[in-house]
Design an enzyme around this catalytic site. Structure first.
Site, mmCIF file in Angstrom:
data_model
loop_
_atom_site.group_PDB
_atom_site.id
_atom_site.type_symbol
_atom_site.label_atom_id
_atom_site.label_comp_id
_atom_site.label_asym_id
_atom_site.label_seq_id
_atom_site.Cartn_x
_atom_site.Cartn_y
_atom_site.Cartn_z
ATOM 1 C CB CYS B 87 -1.052 0.013 1.271
ATOM 2 S SG CYS B 87 -2.369 0.977 1.055
ATOM 3 C CG HIS B 195 -3.306 -3.811 3.394
ATOM 4 N ND1 HIS B 195 -2.192 -3.140 3.918
ATOM 5 C CD2 HIS B 195 -4.056 -2.618 2.830
ATOM 6 C CE1 HIS B 195 -2.174 -1.716 3.924
ATOM 7 N NE2 HIS B 195 -3.380 -1.370 3.068
ATOM 8 C CD GLU B 197 -0.629 -5.991 5.791
ATOM 9 O OE1 GLU B 197 -0.688 -6.358 4.761
ATOM 10 O OE2 GLU B 197 -1.207 -4.513 5.940
#
Lengths: 85, 224
Positions: B87, B195, B197
């Site tokens: 990002c 994202h 994660e």
């Protein structure tokens, strides 16, 4: 020498300008019917100390290329005015 | 042996703990590295986490690029170390010229927050080695300036050299050629807007980020 500097950063031709497009779409609602080609950019103002105009321009070109604009998507235009000492 | 992952944190970064959590859950050892440090220590890989580095002033990533830690990150990348920008981290990598192109405001001027379906286009990168080409992954996106753009020549180079690693199945932001993530020539530096994660536990709605994060840990160990 001291210079007053204005750097105008604007999107390169062909790069989508959603802010400009949104402003343009909003204008007729306010009665402004004749406005077209709206573009939104940034104006950055500062003063610069440099030996002469040539060295000031060289420094500013480098500054714009490496920091104030992203050459992939933006053009910059430099206006400098010597400040009377 | 577990992979040491340096997670870079600038003033304004806000995803560093999510990355650290995901790395830990997969058996890696995260270390959060502040932007004014000059060394990555014993890191085997680097993640530049998402957020708003330096407030995104001027342009996202424009000021972060000059943070002291970025010299170490550039050196690490040029030596072949795995560097992932997620990002805002992708924006930082583009501004740092570790990846080509730029990220501009989303088409339609909307902040995009939701789950995007991605297709793995190449598994020859530090982030996708554990995936198969054609895999579809549901990964959260959360950005205003994620509309990837580059010159025609750069786009041709990315296509011809299999450097587009992830594409959106449905383009959410106007990115050229549906690009969600790209890698550098050496395939060790990868930037992506989504994202991974945040998609490493079924409780979060998807664990499709696991193969991506696992690829990163494996790349880290391979270069260790």
């Amino acid at each position: 020498m001291t210079f007053d500097v204005v750097v105008e950063v604007r999107l390169r031709p062909g790069i989508a300008d959603p802010q400009g497009a949104t402003i343009e779409r909003a204008l007729p609602a306010l009665g402004f019917d004749g406005v077209s080609s709206v573009g939104v950019g940034k104006s950055i103002r500062f003063t610069l100390e440099s030996a002469d105009e040539e060295s000031a321009r060289a420094e500013l070109a480098d500054l714009c290329e490496r920091f104030l604009s992203n050459p992939v998507i933006e053009d910059s235009e430099i206006t400098l005015t010597p400040v009377a000492s | 042996m577990s992979a040491n992952v340096a997670v870079v944190r600038f003033p304004g970064t806000n995803c560093e703990f999510d990355v650290a959590e995901a790395v830990t859950a997969l058996g890696g050892e995260p270390t959060i590295v502040f932007h004014d440090e000059v060394s990555l220590g014993s890191a085997d890989s680097v993640v530049i986490a998402g957020g708003f580095a330096h407030g995104d002033y001027l342009r996202p990533g424009a000021i972060a690029r000059f943070s002291p830690i970025m010299e170490a990150v550039s050196r690490f990348a040029l030596e072949g170390g795995a560097v992932i920008g997620i990002c805002n981290g992708f924006q930082v990598l583009c501004e740092s010229h570790l990846l080509p192109g730029a990220l501009q405001k989303n088409a339609g001027l909307r902040f995009k927050c939701g789950t995007a379906r991605l297709r793995v286009e190449s598994n020859r990168s530090a982030l996708t080695e554990q995936c198969d080409v054609g895999d579809e992954l549901d990964i959260p996106i959360n950005h205003f300036e994620g509309n990837y753009t580059c010159s025609e020549e750069t786009l041709a180079e990315l296509r011809d050299n299999d450097r587009i690693v992830l594409r959106y199945v449905e383009n959410p932001n106007g990115s050229v050629d549906d690009i969600a993530g790209i890698c550098n020539e050496g395939r060790n530096v990868v930037g992506l807007m989504p994202h991974p994660e945040r998609a490493c536990n079924p409780l979060l709605g998807s664990n499709d980020g696991v193969p991506l994060m696992r690829s990163l840990l494996e790349s880290a160990l391979a270069s260790a």
